[in-house]
Design a protein around this motif. Sequence first.
Motif, short mmCIF file in Angstrom:
data_model
loop_
_atom_site.label_atom_id
_atom_site.label_comp_id
_atom_site.label_asym_id
_atom_site.label_seq_id
_atom_site.Cartn_x
_atom_site.Cartn_y
_atom_site.Cartn_z
N ALA A 89 0.83 -1.21 0.00
CA ALA A 89 0.00 0.00 0.00
C ALA A 89 0.87 1.26 0.00
O ALA A 89 0.58 2.24 -0.71
CB ALA A 89 -0.93 -0.01 1.21
N LEU A 90 1.94 1.24 0.78
CA LEU A 90 2.86 2.39 0.81
C LEU A 90 3.60 2.53 -0.52
O LEU A 90 3.79 3.64 -1.03
CB LEU A 90 3.86 2.22 1.96
N ALA A 91 4.01 1.39 -1.10
CA ALA A 91 4.73 1.43 -2.38
C ALA A 91 3.87 2.02 -3.48
O ALA A 91 4.37 2.73 -4.37
CB ALA A 91 5.21 0.03 -2.75
N GLN A 92 2.56 1.74 -3.45
CA GLN A 92 1.67 2.28 -4.48
C GLN A 92 1.60 3.80 -4.41
O GLN A 92 1.49 4.47 -5.45
CB GLN A 92 0.27 1.68 -4.32
N ILE A 93 1.67 4.37 -3.22
CA ILE A 93 1.69 5.82 -3.08
C ILE A 93 3.02 6.38 -3.55
O ILE A 93 3.08 7.41 -4.26
CB ILE A 93 1.43 6.24 -1.63
N ILE A 94 4.11 5.72 -3.20
CA ILE A 94 5.45 6.20 -3.58
C ILE A 94 5.61 6.20 -5.09
O ILE A 94 6.22 7.10 -5.66
CB ILE A 94 6.53 5.34 -2.89
N THR A 95 5.06 5.19 -5.77
CA THR A 95 5.19 5.15 -7.23
C THR A 95 4.45 6.32 -7.88
O THR A 95 4.89 6.86 -8.90
CB THR A 95 4.71 3.80 -7.79
N ARG A 96 3.32 6.74 -7.30
CA ARG A 96 2.60 7.90 -7.83
C ARG A 96 3.40 9.18 -7.65
O ARG A 96 3.33 10.08 -8.48
CB ARG A 96 1.25 8.04 -7.14
N GLN A 97 4.15 9.26 -6.55
CA GLN A 97 4.94 10.45 -6.27
C GLN A 97 6.23 10.50 -7.09
O GLN A 97 6.68 11.57 -7.48
CB GLN A 97 5.30 10.49 -4.78
N SER A 98 6.81 9.33 -7.35
CA SER A 98 8.14 9.28 -7.95
C SER A 98 8.17 8.82 -9.40
O SER A 98 9.12 9.11 -10.13
CB SER A 98 9.03 8.34 -7.13
N GLY A 99 7.15 8.07 -9.81
CA GLY A 99 7.17 7.50 -11.15
C GLY A 99 7.94 6.21 -11.25
O GLY A 99 7.98 5.58 -12.33
N VAL A 100 8.57 5.75 -10.15
CA VAL A 100 9.30 4.48 -10.16
C VAL A 100 8.28 3.35 -10.02
O VAL A 100 7.48 3.35 -9.09
CB VAL A 100 10.32 4.42 -9.01
N LYS A 101 8.32 2.40 -10.93
CA LYS A 101 7.29 1.36 -10.95
C LYS A 101 7.44 0.37 -9.80
O LYS A 101 8.54 0.11 -9.30
CB LYS A 101 7.35 0.60 -12.28
N VAL A 102 6.30 -0.18 -9.37
CA VAL A 102 6.27 -1.18 -8.32
C VAL A 102 6.27 -2.57 -8.95
O VAL A 102 5.49 -2.84 -9.87
CB VAL A 102 5.01 -1.03 -7.44
N ARG A 103 7.12 -3.45 -8.42
CA ARG A 103 7.13 -4.85 -8.86
C ARG A 103 6.97 -5.73 -7.61
O ARG A 103 7.94 -6.01 -6.92
CB ARG A 103 8.42 -5.18 -9.59
N GLY A 104 5.75 -6.11 -7.35
CA GLY A 104 5.47 -6.94 -6.19
C GLY A 104 5.54 -8.42 -6.47
O GLY A 104 5.24 -9.23 -5.59
N ASP A 105 5.94 -8.79 -7.68
CA ASP A 105 5.95 -10.20 -8.08
C ASP A 105 7.35 -10.79 -8.19
O ASP A 105 7.50 -11.94 -8.58
CB ASP A 105 5.24 -10.36 -9.43
N LEU A 106 8.37 -10.01 -7.85
CA LEU A 106 9.74 -10.45 -8.06
C LEU A 106 10.41 -11.01 -6.82
O LEU A 106 11.49 -11.61 -6.90
CB LEU A 106 10.60 -9.30 -8.63
N LEU A 107 9.81 -10.79 -5.67
CA LEU A 107 10.36 -11.30 -4.42
C LEU A 107 9.24 -11.99 -3.65
O LEU A 107 8.16 -11.43 -3.48
CB LEU A 107 10.94 -10.16 -3.58
N ARG A 108 9.50 -13.21 -3.21
CA ARG A 108 8.48 -13.99 -2.51
C ARG A 108 8.96 -14.38 -1.12
O ARG A 108 10.14 -14.65 -0.91
CB ARG A 108 8.13 -15.26 -3.30
N ARG A 109 7.99 -14.44 -0.21
CA ARG A 109 8.24 -14.97 1.13
C ARG A 109 7.89 -16.45 1.08
O ARG A 109 6.71 -16.81 1.06
CB ARG A 109 7.41 -14.23 2.16
N VAL A 110 8.90 -17.30 1.03
CA VAL A 110 8.67 -18.72 0.79
C VAL A 110 8.54 -19.53 2.07
O VAL A 110 8.23 -20.72 2.02
CB VAL A 110 9.82 -19.31 -0.07
N ARG A 111 8.78 -18.88 3.21
CA ARG A 111 8.67 -19.58 4.48
C ARG A 111 7.95 -18.69 5.48
O ARG A 111 8.29 -17.52 5.62
CB ARG A 111 10.06 -19.96 5.02
N ALA A 112 6.93 -19.24 6.14
CA ALA A 112 6.23 -18.49 7.17
C ALA A 112 7.15 -18.30 8.37
O ALA A 112 7.87 -19.21 8.77
CB ALA A 112 4.96 -19.23 7.59
#
Length: 269
Positions: free
Chosen positions: A167-190
């Motif tokens: 949610a914070l990254a989505q706001i930062i991308t609007r302010q900066s123009g730097v794209k969000v990639r939420g699919d490139l890093l995964r949490r593979v262990r709880a």
Amino acid sequence: MEAETVPARSIAAPLRAAWSAGRHVLSRMAKLALDIALPTQCVSCREPVDGEGVCASCWARLSFIERPYCPRLGIPFVYDPGPDMLSMEAIASPPAYQRARAAVRYDDVARTLVHALKYQDRTDLAPAMGRWMARAGGELLSGADMLIPVPLHWRRAWRRRYNQSGALAQIITRQSGVKVRGDLLRRVRATEQQIGLSRAQRATNVQGAFQVPPDRQTEIQGRRIVLVDDVLTSGATLDTCARALLRAKAAQVDVLVFARVVESGPRPI
């Protein structure tokens, strides 16, 4: 018997997803109804407020981090030690990430904001918090190729219904123009909650918890990445994320958070 159980299993996931979506919609509708019926309250002191959830008095109590600070870790100095002077922490235990910046100190008001966003569905706080982060991280964002929010494990994401870092990254991308990639890093262990753990326990808790999928590593190679999270305490989670990205051949990893823990006492060395 096997023929009878397969269809049941096949519809279980869609039913869970539909139930989660329906519950989220009902929660949002209830919140909207309350917002219409009652005046917005300051998330910290509960006084009526116009705007985005923080009254003028509590806003004034937020401790924004300004220069001078450690150029590596963003830890504020009590006096200006001169250009390029590092903090004791940066010299004694440098992290895998290159630079870290935070908007505010993790004090009482900042803690209330973070907990409201994280645990109380107060996503309405993300716009203000994200704008403050974009301001604090201007030098990181100016050279960045992408933003990557620290991911949740899928079980926790299902329970919480949203990722506060996303949610914070989505706001930062609007302010900066730097794209969000939420699919490139995964949490593979709880992992366990980091709250209450020592520095060493935090590091052990998140060891091996994050991974760049093999089929996405080419999208990381040579890129300058800004990791986004809500709070930096020991830095164990962000350090582990940075190491996973660097193993995938990222050119550089920086960190941008809303708040960071700042211990009292002299900083430069």
